[in-house]
Design a protein around this motif. Structure first.
Motif, PDB file in Angstrom:
ATOM      1  N   THR A 246     139.931   8.139 -52.583  1.00 50.10           N
ATOM      2  CA  THR A 246     141.154   7.899 -53.592  1.00 50.10           C
ATOM      3  C   THR A 246     142.091   7.126 -52.660  1.00 50.10           C
ATOM      4  O   THR A 246     143.086   6.579 -53.627  1.00 50.10           O
ATOM      5  CB  THR A 246     141.727   9.347 -53.983  1.00 50.10           C
ATOM      6  OG1 THR A 246     142.209   9.959 -52.760  1.00 50.10           O
ATOM      7  CG2 THR A 246     140.848  10.063 -54.706  1.00 50.10           C
ATOM      8  N   ASN A 247     142.249   6.861 -51.549  1.00 47.30           N
ATOM      9  CA  ASN A 247     143.197   6.121 -50.869  1.00 47.30           C
ATOM     10  C   ASN A 247     142.455   5.277 -49.707  1.00 47.30           C
ATOM     11  O   ASN A 247     142.460   5.539 -48.458  1.00 47.30           O
ATOM     12  CB  ASN A 247     144.130   7.114 -50.146  1.00 47.30           C
ATOM     13  CG  ASN A 247     145.299   6.318 -49.505  1.00 47.30           C
ATOM     14  OD1 ASN A 247     145.566   5.108 -50.031  1.00 47.30           O
ATOM     15  ND2 ASN A 247     145.997   6.772 -48.856  1.00 47.30           N
ATOM     16  N   PRO A 248     141.643   4.220 -50.208  1.00 45.92           N
ATOM     17  CA  PRO A 248     141.121   3.402 -49.401  1.00 45.92           C
ATOM     18  C   PRO A 248     141.920   2.651 -48.472  1.00 45.92           C
ATOM     19  O   PRO A 248     143.194   2.214 -48.490  1.00 45.92           O
ATOM     20  CB  PRO A 248     140.210   2.448 -50.202  1.00 45.92           C
ATOM     21  CG  PRO A 248     141.369   2.321 -51.629  1.00 45.92           C
ATOM     22  CD  PRO A 248     141.606   3.734 -51.753  1.00 45.92           C
ATOM     23  N   PRO A 249     141.391   2.492 -47.112  1.00 46.96           N
ATOM     24  CA  PRO A 249     142.208   1.853 -46.260  1.00 46.96           C
ATOM     25  C   PRO A 249     142.515   0.387 -46.532  1.00 46.96           C
ATOM     26  O   PRO A 249     141.476  -0.355 -47.024  1.00 46.96           O
ATOM     27  CB  PRO A 249     141.680   1.895 -44.936  1.00 46.96           C
ATOM     28  CG  PRO A 249     140.192   2.195 -45.262  1.00 46.96           C
ATOM     29  CD  PRO A 249     140.188   2.842 -46.660  1.00 46.96           C
ATOM     30  N   SER A 250     143.680  -0.193 -46.348  1.00 49.89           N
ATOM     31  CA  SER A 250     143.868  -1.757 -46.741  1.00 49.89           C
ATOM     32  C   SER A 250     143.707  -2.819 -45.392  1.00 49.89           C
ATOM     33  O   SER A 250     144.086  -2.106 -44.425  1.00 49.89           O
ATOM     34  CB  SER A 250     145.258  -1.628 -47.400  1.00 49.89           C
ATOM     35  OG  SER A 250     146.345  -1.366 -46.306  1.00 49.89           O
ATOM     36  N   ASN A 251     143.587  -3.826 -45.800  1.00 48.96           N
ATOM     37  CA  ASN A 251     143.403  -4.714 -44.481  1.00 48.96           C
ATOM     38  C   ASN A 251     144.962  -5.071 -44.191  1.00 48.96           C
ATOM     39  O   ASN A 251     145.325  -5.969 -44.809  1.00 48.96           O
ATOM     40  CB  ASN A 251     142.505  -5.886 -44.897  1.00 48.96           C
ATOM     41  CG  ASN A 251     141.273  -5.232 -44.895  1.00 48.96           C
ATOM     42  OD1 ASN A 251     140.709  -4.306 -44.153  1.00 48.96           O
ATOM     43  ND2 ASN A 251     140.202  -5.903 -45.689  1.00 48.96           N
ATOM     44  N   MET A 252     145.486  -4.613 -43.380  1.00 47.37           N
ATOM     45  CA  MET A 252     146.764  -4.926 -42.921  1.00 47.37           C
ATOM     46  C   MET A 252     146.832  -6.070 -41.764  1.00 47.37           C
ATOM     47  O   MET A 252     145.974  -6.025 -40.874  1.00 47.37           O
ATOM     48  CB  MET A 252     147.673  -3.989 -42.421  1.00 47.37           C
ATOM     49  CG  MET A 252     147.936  -2.817 -43.301  1.00 47.37           C
ATOM     50  SD  MET A 252     148.954  -1.575 -42.773  1.00 47.37           S
ATOM     51  CE  MET A 252     150.348  -2.245 -42.438  1.00 47.37           C
ATOM     52  N   ILE A 253     147.650  -6.999 -42.048  1.00 45.28           N
ATOM     53  CA  ILE A 253     147.798  -8.146 -40.989  1.00 45.28           C
ATOM     54  C   ILE A 253     148.731  -7.495 -39.886  1.00 45.28           C
ATOM     55  O   ILE A 253     149.722  -7.058 -40.066  1.00 45.28           O
ATOM     56  CB  ILE A 253     148.639  -9.141 -41.687  1.00 45.28           C
ATOM     57  CG1 ILE A 253     147.927  -9.950 -42.701  1.00 45.28           C
ATOM     58  CG2 ILE A 253     148.592 -10.390 -40.188  1.00 45.28           C
ATOM     59  CD1 ILE A 253     148.625 -11.091 -43.376  1.00 45.28           C
ATOM     60  N   GLN A 254     148.156  -7.531 -38.614  1.00 38.42           N
ATOM     61  CA  GLN A 254     148.771  -7.037 -37.534  1.00 38.42           C
ATOM     62  C   GLN A 254     149.554  -7.934 -37.087  1.00 38.42           C
ATOM     63  O   GLN A 254     149.579  -9.310 -36.671  1.00 38.42           O
ATOM     64  CB  GLN A 254     147.664  -6.773 -36.201  1.00 38.42           C
ATOM     65  CG  GLN A 254     146.898  -5.616 -36.775  1.00 38.42           C
ATOM     66  CD  GLN A 254     145.973  -5.029 -35.452  1.00 38.42           C
ATOM     67  OE1 GLN A 254     145.694  -6.113 -34.649  1.00 38.42           O
ATOM     68  NE2 GLN A 254     145.226  -4.406 -35.661  1.00 38.42           N
ATOM     69  N   THR A 255     151.055  -7.726 -36.901  1.00 39.24           N
ATOM     70  CA  THR A 255     152.200  -8.456 -36.274  1.00 39.24           C
ATOM     71  C   THR A 255     152.466  -8.079 -35.137  1.00 39.24           C
ATOM     72  O   THR A 255     152.524  -6.852 -34.880  1.00 39.24           O
ATOM     73  CB  THR A 255     153.170  -8.592 -37.524  1.00 39.24           C
ATOM     74  OG1 THR A 255     153.648  -7.332 -37.551  1.00 39.24           O
ATOM     75  CG2 THR A 255     152.672  -9.178 -38.834  1.00 39.24           C
ATOM     76  N   THR A 256     152.840  -9.105 -34.337  1.00 37.12           N
ATOM     77  CA  THR A 256     153.368  -8.569 -33.004  1.00 37.12           C
ATOM     78  C   THR A 256     155.058  -8.594 -33.090  1.00 37.12           C
ATOM     79  O   THR A 256     155.472  -9.441 -33.599  1.00 37.12           O
ATOM     80  CB  THR A 256     152.930  -9.651 -31.878  1.00 37.12           C
ATOM     81  OG1 THR A 256     153.413 -10.679 -32.110  1.00 37.12           O
ATOM     82  CG2 THR A 256     151.277  -9.393 -31.574  1.00 37.12           C
TER      83      THR A 256
END
Length: 55
Positions: free
Chosen positions: A34-44
């Motif tokens: 029900t809560n799939p992981p999202s592709n987050m952009i990694q920022t420094t």
């Protein structure tokens, strides 16, 4: 003391784990989360050094 006899309890334990691992677990794993992981952009993140007031 009959409860120390492992003969019937080991068979029950083995049967229940086999049932769980062969039948129940694959059925549960086919459900969509029900809560799939999202592709987050990694920022420094840039950090600034702390300025100490006594230096």
């Amino acid at each position: 003391m009959p409860q120390l006899n492992p003969n019937p309890w080991f068979f029950i334990l083995l049967t229940s784990w086999l049932t769980y691992s062969m039948i129940v677990q694959p059925k549960l794993l086919t459900f969509i989360s029900t809560n799939p992981p999202s592709n987050m952009i990694q920022t420094t993140q840039t950090t600034t050094p702390w300025t100490w007031p006594w230096t």
